[in-house]
Enzyme design. Structure first.
Site, mmCIF file in Angstrom:
data_model
loop_
_atom_site.group_PDB
_atom_site.id
_atom_site.type_symbol
_atom_site.label_atom_id
_atom_site.label_comp_id
_atom_site.label_asym_id
_atom_site.label_seq_id
_atom_site.Cartn_x
_atom_site.Cartn_y
_atom_site.Cartn_z
ATOM 1 N N ASP A 210 60.595 43.114 60.624
ATOM 2 C CA ASP A 210 59.242 42.814 60.154
ATOM 3 C C ASP A 210 58.775 41.426 60.589
ATOM 4 O OD1 ASP A 210 56.900 43.530 58.642
ATOM 5 O OD2 ASP A 210 57.573 42.220 57.031
ATOM 6 N N SER A 234 51.673 43.541 56.126
ATOM 7 C CA SER A 234 52.251 44.845 56.447
ATOM 8 C C SER A 234 51.803 45.859 55.401
ATOM 9 C CB SER A 234 53.782 44.759 56.459
ATOM 10 O OG SER A 234 54.228 43.790 57.374
ATOM 11 N N GLN A 284 54.943 50.592 62.431
ATOM 12 C CA GLN A 284 54.323 49.891 61.310
ATOM 13 C C GLN A 284 52.811 49.847 61.490
ATOM 14 O OE1 GLN A 284 54.042 45.381 60.709
ATOM 15 N NE2 GLN A 284 55.830 45.873 59.443
#
Length: 296
Positions: A210, A234, A284
């Site tokens: 991430d 996110s 993502q």
């Protein structure tokens, strides 16, 4: 900036401790956040801790995929409670659902599937031909060149010891970025040996996955998150683990963003070992909301 190998090794130990959740009941676990004076919990931390919680209820099986949603910003000042639902224990696959809770509300949820090791058909995409990490400047060298131009609170955040070493192949200026194509290649590894444990290595890579992915969809738009003009977060995160790997050995994280629309950017990533083995895939979607007048 801090340039201490010992501090970096300690940062890896701190990360491992961060992932070592406290069991408070059979299916309940408690995690904490590092004291880095940041406004919200880093998303990779919650992914890694939730995967640890799921692993604590699984025996002799390995995670092959996870799918997660970020629901609310995490509060770094209070513990996070992870509640595991033992959804299914089958002959070959095990399924777990994990809910992360703060202040009585869900901040994150994750579904993960685990499989007993077995063999089968095999093929993979080819690893991109990029410079090796030894031929690239490290993250500190890149940031040292701009440290004096950073706001003090951002400079302090950048200068802290980090458990993950990053070497971007095609870096973009942090402060005044020119628009670039929506793809990037990044080498990364844990800064200290962490051993062969499959679960720990997966959780560390889930944490690291991430760190740069959302940046990919911002690259074409020439805006820096340190400017205060960009709101980003996110929204969801998915990973597929294809083969075992060591998180303390260099992994190439090749990323692209095929689409941005509706204040959201979609990003994809592939993780390769140095010898070209594809070991994981990532996807993502993130919020990318611009405040102020965009560049002409």
């Amino acid at each position: 900036m801090t340039d201490s190998p010992e501090a970096d090794k300690n940062a890896v130990e701190d990360l491992i401790e961060l992932l070592d959740l406290e069991r408070i009941e059979m299916n309940l676990f408690r995690g904490h956040s590092p004291d880095v004076s940041w406004q919200r919990v880093f998303g990779g931390q919650v992914i890694g801790q939730a995967l640890v919680a799921a692993y604590r209820t699984v025996e002799e099986r390995v995670c092959h995929s996870l799918h997660a949603y970020f629901i609310r910003p995490g509060d770094p000042k209070v513990p996070i409670v992870y509640e595991v639902d033992r959804a299914r224990d089958g002959k070959s696959f095990t399924t777990r659902r994990v809910v992360a809770i703060q202040h009585g509300k869900q901040i994150f949820n994750l579904a993960a599937s685990f499989q007993s090791p077995e063999t089968g058909f095999e093929h993979q995409s080819t690893m991109p031909d990029v410079p090796q990490p030894e031929d690239l400047p490290n993250e500190r060298e890149l940031r040292r060149a701009i440290e004096s131009r950073l706001p003090p609170e951002i400079a302090k955040h950048f200068s802290r010891p980090r458990p993950i070493e990053i070497r971007p192949v095609n870096p973009q200026d942090y402060i005044d970025p020119e628009p670039m194509e929506p793809f990037q290649h990044v080498w990364f590894r844990a800064r200290k040996s962490v051993g062969d444990d499959v679960a720990l290595n997966q959780c560390i890579v889930a944490y690291a996955s991430d760190m740069t992915l959302l940046d990919t969809c911002i690259r074409p738009h020439g805006v820096s998150w340190v400017s205060g003009k960009l709101q980003s977060a996110s929204l969801d995160h998915a990973m597929w683990f294809h083969a075992p790997f060591r998180s303390d050995e260099w992994l190439l994280y090749t990323q692209d963003s095929p689409s941005a629309s509706g204040a959201r950017g979609f990003n994809r990533g592939s993780l390769y070992t140095r010898d070209g083995k594809l070991v994981a895939s990532v996807a993502q979607e993130g919020l990318i909301r611009y405040h102020g007048k965009p560049k002409a």
